[in-house]
Write a protein that holds these residues in place. Structure first.
Motif, PDB file in Angstrom:
ATOM      1  N   TYR A 113       0.847  -1.199   0.000  1.00 24.45           N
ATOM      2  CA  TYR A 113       0.000   0.000   0.000  1.00 24.45           C
ATOM      3  C   TYR A 113       0.879   1.244   0.000  1.00 24.45           C
ATOM      4  N   VAL A 114       0.439   2.263  -0.719  1.00 26.13           N
ATOM      5  CA  VAL A 114       1.168   3.533  -0.739  1.00 26.13           C
ATOM      6  C   VAL A 114       1.083   4.127   0.661  1.00 26.13           C
ATOM      7  N   LYS A 115       2.226   4.443   1.223  1.00 20.91           N
ATOM      8  CA  LYS A 115       2.268   5.015   2.572  1.00 20.91           C
ATOM      9  C   LYS A 115       1.861   6.488   2.522  1.00 20.91           C
ATOM     10  N   LYS A 116       0.987   6.870   3.446  1.00 21.54           N
ATOM     11  CA  LYS A 116       0.521   8.255   3.566  1.00 21.54           C
ATOM     12  C   LYS A 116      -0.005   8.803   2.243  1.00 21.54           C
ATOM     13  N   ALA A 117      -0.755   7.973   1.528  1.00 24.94           N
ATOM     14  CA  ALA A 117      -1.326   8.390   0.248  1.00 24.94           C
ATOM     15  C   ALA A 117      -2.246   9.590   0.456  1.00 24.94           C
ATOM     16  N   SER A 118      -2.264  10.444  -0.526  1.00 31.03           N
ATOM     17  CA  SER A 118      -3.118  11.627  -0.487  1.00 31.03           C
ATOM     18  C   SER A 118      -3.323  12.111  -1.916  1.00 31.03           C
ATOM     19  N   PRO A 119      -4.485  12.661  -2.220  1.00 29.57           N
ATOM     20  CA  PRO A 119      -4.668  13.227  -3.557  1.00 29.57           C
ATOM     21  C   PRO A 119      -3.662  14.346  -3.815  1.00 29.57           C
ATOM     22  N   CYS A 120      -3.227  14.464  -5.068  1.00 30.24           N
ATOM     23  CA  CYS A 120      -2.328  15.561  -5.442  1.00 30.24           C
ATOM     24  C   CYS A 120      -3.095  16.886  -5.375  1.00 30.24           C
ATOM     25  N   SER A 121      -2.384  17.980  -5.509  1.00 30.18           N
ATOM     26  CA  SER A 121      -3.032  19.291  -5.389  1.00 30.18           C
ATOM     27  C   SER A 121      -4.089  19.507  -6.472  1.00 30.18           C
ATOM     28  N   MET A 122      -3.858  19.017  -7.689  1.00 33.97           N
ATOM     29  CA  MET A 122      -4.863  19.152  -8.748  1.00 33.97           C
ATOM     30  C   MET A 122      -6.113  18.347  -8.410  1.00 33.97           C
ATOM     31  N   CYS A 123      -5.929  17.105  -7.980  1.00 33.30           N
ATOM     32  CA  CYS A 123      -7.084  16.273  -7.619  1.00 33.30           C
ATOM     33  C   CYS A 123      -7.837  16.854  -6.429  1.00 33.30           C
ATOM     34  N   LYS A 124      -7.111  17.474  -5.494  1.00 34.84           N
ATOM     35  CA  LYS A 124      -7.796  18.132  -4.374  1.00 34.84           C
ATOM     36  C   LYS A 124      -8.739  19.215  -4.884  1.00 34.84           C
ATOM     37  N   ARG A 125      -8.308  19.970  -5.865  1.00 37.17           N
ATOM     38  CA  ARG A 125      -9.178  21.017  -6.436  1.00 37.17           C
ATOM     39  C   ARG A 125     -10.382  20.395  -7.120  1.00 37.17           C
ATOM     40  N   PHE A 126     -10.178  19.279  -7.837  1.00 37.36           N
ATOM     41  CA  PHE A 126     -11.306  18.586  -8.474  1.00 37.36           C
ATOM     42  C   PHE A 126     -12.293  18.092  -7.417  1.00 37.36           C
ATOM     43  N   ILE A 127     -11.760  17.514  -6.338  1.00 31.27           N
ATOM     44  CA  ILE A 127     -12.590  16.972  -5.257  1.00 31.27           C
ATOM     45  C   ILE A 127     -13.417  18.080  -4.614  1.00 31.27           C
ATOM     46  N   ILE A 128     -12.787  19.219  -4.364  1.00 33.49           N
ATOM     47  CA  ILE A 128     -13.511  20.365  -3.789  1.00 33.49           C
ATOM     48  C   ILE A 128     -14.637  20.788  -4.727  1.00 33.49           C
ATOM     49  N   ASN A 129     -14.328  20.960  -6.006  1.00 31.16           N
ATOM     50  CA  ASN A 129     -15.343  21.412  -6.964  1.00 31.16           C
ATOM     51  C   ASN A 129     -16.454  20.394  -7.175  1.00 31.16           C
ATOM     52  N   ALA A 130     -16.156  19.115  -7.007  1.00 30.74           N
ATOM     53  CA  ALA A 130     -17.173  18.080  -7.173  1.00 30.74           C
ATOM     54  C   ALA A 130     -18.153  18.051  -6.006  1.00 30.74           C
ATOM     55  N   GLY A 131     -17.798  18.719  -4.898  1.00 31.89           N
ATOM     56  CA  GLY A 131     -18.685  18.738  -3.731  1.00 31.89           C
ATOM     57  C   GLY A 131     -18.536  17.522  -2.842  1.00 31.89           C
ATOM     58  N   ILE A 132     -17.442  16.795  -2.990  1.00 32.79           N
ATOM     59  CA  ILE A 132     -17.198  15.603  -2.172  1.00 32.79           C
ATOM     60  C   ILE A 132     -16.922  16.050  -0.733  1.00 32.79           C
ATOM     61  N   PHE A 133     -17.509  15.347   0.229  1.00 31.32           N
ATOM     62  CA  PHE A 133     -17.450  15.719   1.639  1.00 31.32           C
ATOM     63  C   PHE A 133     -16.192  15.216   2.331  1.00 31.32           C
ATOM     64  N   GLU A 134     -15.848  13.928   2.097  1.00 29.63           N
ATOM     65  CA  GLU A 134     -14.677  13.368   2.768  1.00 29.63           C
ATOM     66  C   GLU A 134     -14.010  12.317   1.897  1.00 29.63           C
ATOM     67  N   ILE A 135     -12.742  12.067   2.220  1.00 34.72           N
ATOM     68  CA  ILE A 135     -11.945  11.046   1.548  1.00 34.72           C
ATOM     69  C   ILE A 135     -11.578  10.001   2.600  1.00 34.72           C
ATOM     70  N   ILE A 136     -11.707   8.746   2.240  1.00 30.38           N
ATOM     71  CA  ILE A 136     -11.268   7.663   3.113  1.00 30.38           C
ATOM     72  C   ILE A 136     -10.153   6.932   2.366  1.00 30.38           C
ATOM     73  N   ILE A 137      -8.980   6.894   2.985  1.00 32.95           N
ATOM     74  CA  ILE A 137      -7.771   6.402   2.339  1.00 32.95           C
ATOM     75  C   ILE A 137      -7.247   5.173   3.074  1.00 32.95           C
ATOM     76  N   ARG A 138      -7.053   4.099   2.332  1.00 28.40           N
ATOM     77  CA  ARG A 138      -6.544   2.864   2.931  1.00 28.40           C
ATOM     78  C   ARG A 138      -5.058   3.003   3.244  1.00 28.40           C
ATOM     79  N   GLU A 139      -4.701   2.617   4.478  1.00 34.02           N
ATOM     80  CA  GLU A 139      -3.302   2.586   4.913  1.00 34.02           C
ATOM     81  C   GLU A 139      -2.774   1.152   4.932  1.00 34.02           C
TER      82      GLU A 139
END
Length: 160
Positions: A113-139
């Motif tokens: 598994y990717v350690k400390k995975a997180s969306p990149c800055s571009m994907c974060k902007r897409f996520i915000i604009n899509a109206g997504i409330f939360e992200i759940i990331i597998r560790e």
């Protein structure tokens, strides 16, 4: 006979995202994403080249890997569209508002598994604009972390 184990909803949707990432075609890291709203899968996506384009696996070369570019830098050299972006592209915004995005990443070289995975800055902007409330990331297989999208708002790192 099946075991009596019944996974939590979060583990269930993370498992779905993990199955989806098997279609990914990145030579470095493969991700799967599932957008869920009101306990319904709205959309999913995985890391891969745009439709009709050859991916790094078919070409046999990853420019970012070849140039030893660190994670999070020079995405313009990457042939892939990120899993989060693909899931958002395939979803209608009205079904994404208030939703949860489940994200799983696997390192291509070792299958971990990717350690400390997180969306990149571009994907974060897409996520915000899509109206997504939360992200759940597998560790790990049984451990995940939740990130409220609102925690990104008014933070300069989203715009980097």
């Amino acid at each position: 006979m099946l075991k009596s184990y019944r996974p939590s909803k979060d583990i269930y949707y993370l498992d779905v995202a993990e199955i989806i990432l098997r279609r990914a075609s990145c030579m470095r890291r493969n991700f799967g994403a599932v957008i869920v709203n009101n306990d319904q899968i709205v959309s999913c996506g995985y890391t891969g080249a745009p439709r009709g384009q050859k991916d790094c696996l078919k070409i046999g070369n990853c420019m970012r890997k070849k140039l030893n570019i660190p994670s999070g830098e020079k995405y313009e050299l990457c042939r892939s569209v990120h899993a989060e972006a693909n899931a958002i592209i395939h979803a209608s915004r009205d079904k994404s508002i208030g939703s949860t995005l489940y994200l799983v990443g696997i390192e291509a070289e070792n299958g971990e598994y990717v350690k400390k995975a997180s969306p990149c800055s571009m994907c974060k902007r897409f996520i915000i604009n899509a109206g997504i409330f939360e992200i759940i990331i597998r560790e790990t297989k049984d451990y995940f972390r939740k990130v409220k999208v609102s925690s990104w708002l008014n933070n300069e790192f989203v715009m980097k």
